[in-house]
Write an enzyme that holds these catalytic residues in place. Sequence first.
Site, PDB file in Angstrom:
ATOM      1  N   HIS A  20     -24.617  91.504  44.060  1.00  0.00           N
ATOM      2  CA  HIS A  20     -23.749  91.239  42.903  1.00  0.00           C
ATOM      3  C   HIS A  20     -24.443  91.636  41.612  1.00  0.00           C
ATOM      4  O   HIS A  20     -25.670  91.761  41.575  1.00  0.00           O
ATOM      5  CB  HIS A  20     -23.345  89.770  42.908  1.00  0.00           C
ATOM      6  CG  HIS A  20     -22.806  89.339  44.233  1.00  0.00           C
ATOM      7  ND1 HIS A  20     -23.549  88.611  45.146  1.00  0.00           N
ATOM      8  CD2 HIS A  20     -21.626  89.602  44.831  1.00  0.00           C
ATOM      9  CE1 HIS A  20     -22.837  88.428  46.243  1.00  0.00           C
ATOM     10  NE2 HIS A  20     -21.677  89.019  46.084  1.00  0.00           N
ATOM     11  N   SER A  24     -16.172  88.791  46.305  1.00  0.00           N
ATOM     12  CA  SER A  24     -17.067  88.065  45.395  1.00  0.00           C
ATOM     13  C   SER A  24     -17.154  88.691  43.991  1.00  0.00           C
ATOM     14  O   SER A  24     -17.567  88.030  43.056  1.00  0.00           O
ATOM     15  CB  SER A  24     -18.472  88.020  45.997  1.00  0.00           C
ATOM     16  OG  SER A  24     -18.901  89.321  46.330  1.00  0.00           O
ATOM     17  N   ASP A  54     -28.439  89.696  42.242  1.00  0.00           N
ATOM     18  CA  ASP A  54     -29.041  89.050  43.413  1.00  0.00           C
ATOM     19  C   ASP A  54     -29.201  89.972  44.613  1.00  0.00           C
ATOM     20  O   ASP A  54     -29.584  89.519  45.686  1.00  0.00           O
ATOM     21  CB  ASP A  54     -28.213  87.815  43.814  1.00  0.00           C
ATOM     22  CG  ASP A  54     -26.794  88.169  44.224  1.00  0.00           C
ATOM     23  OD1 ASP A  54     -26.459  89.371  44.270  1.00  0.00           O
ATOM     24  OD2 ASP A  54     -25.993  87.249  44.504  1.00  0.00           O
TER      25      ASP A  54
END
Length: 376
Positions: A342, A39, A339
């Site tokens: 991340h 990610s 978050d």
Amino acid sequence: MPISTTTFFFLLLLLLLVTVTSANPSPHPFKKIYAFGDSYTDTGNTDSTTGPSTFNHVSNLPYGQTFFHHPTNRYSDGRLIIDFLTESLSLPYLPPYLNHNANTSWGINYAVAGSTAIRHAFFVKHNLTFDITPQSLQTQLTWFNKTLLEMKCKSVVLTPVECEKVFKDALVWVGEIGANDYAYTVGSTVTGETIQRRAVRSVTGFVEVLLEKGAKYLVVQGLPTTGCLTLAMYLSPETDRDDIGCVATVNNQSYNHNAVLQSNIRTLRRKYPKAIIVYADYWNAYRSVIKNAPKLGFHELYKVCCGSGGGPYNFDITAGCGSETASSCRNPSEYINWDGVHLTEAMYKEVSKMFFNGPFTYPPFKSLLRSKQNSG
Ligand SMILES: *[C@@H]1O[C@H](CO)[C@@H](O)[C@H](O)[C@H]1NC(C)=O
Ligand SMILES: *[C@@H]1O[C@H](CO)[C@@H](O)[C@H](O)[C@H]1NC(C)=O
Ligand SMILES: *[C@@H]1O[C@H](CO)[C@@H](O)[C@H](O)[C@H]1NC(C)=O
Ligand SMILES: *[C@@H]1O[C@H](CO)[C@@H](O)[C@H](O)[C@H]1NC(C)=O
């Protein structure tokens, strides 16, 4: 012996030429990028129906609010390091592999959010399939193999001209991968040592396959200081902290992982002397941001910008960013964590500068650009 005027000017010209060619390399040495990772690098391959449920709201605002002003399936408020890379090379943003309509003439991004370095079958064998992403680095290699076949590059031995087209002007970016492997096995019977051994072996093997296929210019990112991510801090006892206020045991784990990875990269450099393999030291870059945070404009080092619950972390594992009860801070550029797992665009931008212009790439990223330019 007196130097004639002509000789003098000739020497001056030579000096000028040398100065000019050793100055900053032009920003256009690469025509394409092939990117891999999780990610931290994914620009849209993610499928939010699988993977950790705390982070499956990536298709909702406030993801994407800062730069794109709409969700792009990037796990941040804005751009990622791979986006700053394409900007610095004057290329458009990389399309995700799964977007089959995209123009792929400047490269493809194979990174998938949540994916692991170790193949998925390993997690299945240990009954660790709940809430995890089924894609791994192996999946990304399967996809890349398909791209190569479409470009008629079957193997560098059989189709050298086609394969040269694939790699000649290409930068291969192996983004951080392996952090998920550790995260998915927390609290299980699988030890950190097992994950380290298998994950590092998998990343090293992956890089070697790319080298065998003909990759010449590669950047391999190490793990960041995973103990500074809000989720790690939220899950660990307050006593487990290091000199920068992060989770000591977790940062130690990523540090040791990187040490073995770097040692393997040194071996690959000796085995493939024609290739340039840059190591991007995410761990020390992140650490440097924490140490210089006020100067860089970061005022929240551990608390998430987008989350819920308040308190020191503003993090609630059952109500993550993008869910109905979560909300975003007013000033994401003052936060490192977006978050819980991340990072904010501001953080990615700072780390990018440290990679592209600063001291956290070995050999320096600029010398990679210069080598590419000199080889034409
Ligand atoms: C893809 O992008 C390249 C470079 O910008 C351009 O030359 C080409 O026409 C584009 N192809 C399509 C099908 O749009
Ligand atoms: C996984 O689950 C199955 C069925 O629930 C069980 O038989 C098996 O022993 C488990 N394996 C491990 C490694 O825990
Ligand atoms: C991709 O192709 C290489 C040969 O070039 C092969 O060694 C590798 O196993 C393939 N990987 C996958 C996942 O298909
Ligand atoms: C950090 O890792 C080393 C191994 O390199 C180990 O000896 C040490 O005990 C670890 N420290 C902590 C705090 O986990």
